[in-house]
Design a protein around this motif. Structure first.
Motif, PDB file in Angstrom:
ATOM      1  N   SER A 106       0.836  -1.111  -0.116  1.00  0.00           N
ATOM      2  CA  SER A 106       0.046   0.034  -0.190  1.00  0.00           C
ATOM      3  C   SER A 106       0.860   1.332  -0.039  1.00  0.00           C
ATOM      4  CB  SER A 106      -0.888   0.025   1.247  1.00  0.00           C
ATOM      5  OG  SER A 106      -0.278   0.048   2.500  1.00  0.00           O
ATOM      6  N   GLU A 107       0.174   2.333  -0.238  1.00  0.00           N
ATOM      7  CA  GLU A 107       1.181   3.708  -0.249  1.00  0.00           C
ATOM      8  C   GLU A 107       1.757   3.786   0.892  1.00  0.00           C
ATOM      9  OE1 GLU A 107      -0.162   8.404  -1.334  1.00  0.00           O
ATOM     10  OE2 GLU A 107      -1.839   6.991  -0.930  1.00  0.00           O
TER      11      GLU A 107
ATOM     12  N   ASP B   8       4.399   1.196  -4.680  1.00  0.00           N
ATOM     13  CA  ASP B   8       2.969   1.517  -4.315  1.00  0.00           C
ATOM     14  C   ASP B   8       2.081   0.987  -5.402  1.00  0.00           C
ATOM     15  OD1 ASP B   8       0.432   2.773  -3.726  1.00  0.00           O
ATOM     16  OD2 ASP B   8       1.153   4.869  -4.136  1.00  0.00           O
TER      17      ASP B   8
ATOM     18  N   SER C 158      -1.256   1.042  -5.888  1.00  0.00           N
ATOM     19  CA  SER C 158      -2.210   2.011  -6.678  1.00  0.00           C
ATOM     20  C   SER C 158      -1.346   2.354  -7.981  1.00  0.00           C
ATOM     21  CB  SER C 158      -2.786   3.069  -5.766  1.00  0.00           C
ATOM     22  OG  SER C 158      -1.609   3.921  -5.411  1.00  0.00           O
ATOM     23  N   HIS C 159      -0.184   2.573  -7.999  1.00  0.00           N
ATOM     24  CA  HIS C 159       0.463   3.159  -9.195  1.00  0.00           C
ATOM     25  C   HIS C 159       1.332   1.897  -9.842  1.00  0.00           C
ATOM     26  CE1 HIS C 159      -0.798   6.912  -8.018  1.00  0.00           C
ATOM     27  NE2 HIS C 159      -0.380   6.949  -6.862  1.00  0.00           N
TER      28      HIS C 159
ATOM     29  N   VAL D 241      -8.579  -5.907  -1.200  1.00  0.00           N
ATOM     30  CA  VAL D 241      -7.397  -5.667  -2.301  1.00  0.00           C
ATOM     31  C   VAL D 241      -7.507  -6.176  -3.301  1.00  0.00           C
ATOM     32  CG1 VAL D 241      -4.646  -5.245  -2.530  1.00  0.00           C
ATOM     33  CG2 VAL D 241      -5.813  -4.256  -0.329  1.00  0.00           C
TER      34      VAL D 241
ATOM     35  N   GLU E  75     -10.040  -5.473  -5.795  1.00  0.00           N
ATOM     36  CA  GLU E  75      -9.940  -4.422  -6.666  1.00  0.00           C
ATOM     37  C   GLU E  75      -8.658  -4.521  -7.906  1.00  0.00           C
ATOM     38  OE1 GLU E  75      -8.884   0.287  -6.272  1.00  0.00           O
ATOM     39  OE2 GLU E  75      -8.967  -0.819  -4.552  1.00  0.00           O
ATOM     40  N   PHE E  76      -7.643  -5.312  -7.417  1.00  0.00           N
ATOM     41  CA  PHE E  76      -6.266  -4.964  -8.056  1.00  0.00           C
ATOM     42  C   PHE E  76      -6.082  -6.360  -8.772  1.00  0.00           C
ATOM     43  CE2 PHE E  76      -5.698  -1.332  -5.157  1.00  0.00           C
ATOM     44  CZ  PHE E  76      -5.129  -0.542  -5.977  1.00  0.00           C
TER      45      PHE E  76
END
Length: 337
Positions: free
Chosen positions: A37-38, A57, A59-60, A77, A80-81
């Motif tokens: 995570s971030e 990260d 998210s990126h 998580v 979503e990912f």
């Protein structure tokens, strides 16, 4: 050929164990990425004895070009990912509960049902079973091949590491606090865990079972045989690492305990330590850091027809999570990628 592998959730208990296991087993990876995570981005985690990876990260993170992603960051998580990674062409091996009962996602223990693995092509996702289920089906599979299993009653004794690093910290803090007379604090468990046992893992369902107990039943049916009837009672115990299970099995045909012991000794990934003397069995303290599923206390159950009872112990962070995930990846690259 080397592969590009991402470990998602690399700063958690299981994520770190995945990195260790990849290095120990010399997985054929040209590049390994640590992803989390971030809030963990920029931190460093160890990979093997000498390498250090900087955490990226999630998210990126760009999954394009990554061959395999090992996810261990929770169901939300993964929901979503994991599809995002799969759309990029990455095969996801997910350690969360989110995809386990998806009919289009194989639920795999390589020693038990490797024939389910080709199903990954439907969604590019493979599910890793629950830790308590993995060690159970490792013991049941060779016996089921010998005599059909009709019914299983299992009571689990599950360590705090199954609930994460903060849960382990709570056990440590409460234990120390009792000796220095600190006020008892509960944050991750519903009751005091130090010097206690808690018959409650995960949330309660309408029928009175917990989701952990339901998972063991549903996952065993999916992995091994939908005809097996299973009832579980799952208990959290004040142990840091290592799950134990007391198992009672009813078979459809007679099964001699010596024959059962012999077939279990030949089963891959299983070690039988069964001596009817003091210390002639394995406990969680001895299994921590080990890859095998250990079976002890094997004996006839005279209260039912064709009954057998035994004790199963395994390191829940290794075979119960990280090792099984890496073994799935090994099978995948050897046969399908």
């Amino acid at each position: 050929m080397g592969y590009k592998v991402a470990v998602v959730g690399a700063t958690g208990n299981v994520g770190r164990e995945m990195l260790t296991t990849l290095a120990e087993r010399e997985f054929p990876a040209d590049e390994v990425y640590a992803v989390a995570s971030e809030r963990s981005a920029g931190a460093e985690v160890s990979f093997g004895e000498d390498d250090v990876l900087k955490v990226q990260d999630l998210s990126h993170f760009d999954f394009s070009g990554v061959d395999i992603a090992l996810f261990s960051s929770g169901a939300k998580v993964s929901e979503e990912f994991a599809p995002r990674a799969a759309r990029a062409g990455t095969v996801v091996i997910d350690n969360s509960s989110h995809y386990r009962m998806d009919p289009d996602v194989p639920l795999v223990v390589p020693e038990v049902n490797p024939d389910a693995l080709p199903g990954y092509a439907r969604k590019h996702i493979i599910a890793n079973p629950n830790c308590s289920t993995i060690q159970l089906v490792m013991a049941l599979k060779p016996l089921h091949d010998l005599a059909p299993i009709e019914r299983v009653i299992v009571s689990t004794y599950q360590s705090t590491s199954g609930a994460g690093r903060e849960a382990m910290d709570e056990l440590f803090t409460q234990t120390r606090g009792i000796f220095v007379n600190d006020q008892m604090k509960r944050e991750h468990f519903t009751k005091q865990i130090a010097f206690n046992v808690i018959p409650h893992i995960d949330s309660f369902m309408e029928d009175g079972a917990t989701r952990e107990e339901w998972k063991m039943m549903a996952e065993t049916k999916k992995i091994l045989d939908p005809q097996i009837r299973l009832h579980a009672t799952c208990v959290r115990v004040p142990v840091f690492i290592g799950h134990a299970e007391a198992v009672h099995v009813e078979f459809g045909t007679p099964l001699d305990e010596d024959e059962a012991r012999s077939v279990l000794r030949k089963a891959p990934g299983v070690t039988v330590v069964d001596h009817r003397v003091d210390e002639g069995y394995v406990t969680p303290a001895e299994c921590a850091g080990e890859d095998a599923v250990f079976i002890s206390r094997l004996r006839t159950d005279p209260t039912v027809e064709n009954g057998l009872a035994f004790w199963v112990v395994a390191d829940n962070l290794r075979k119960g999570a990280a090792l099984n995930t890496v073994q799935i990846a090994e099978t995948l690259v050897s046969a399908y990628l």
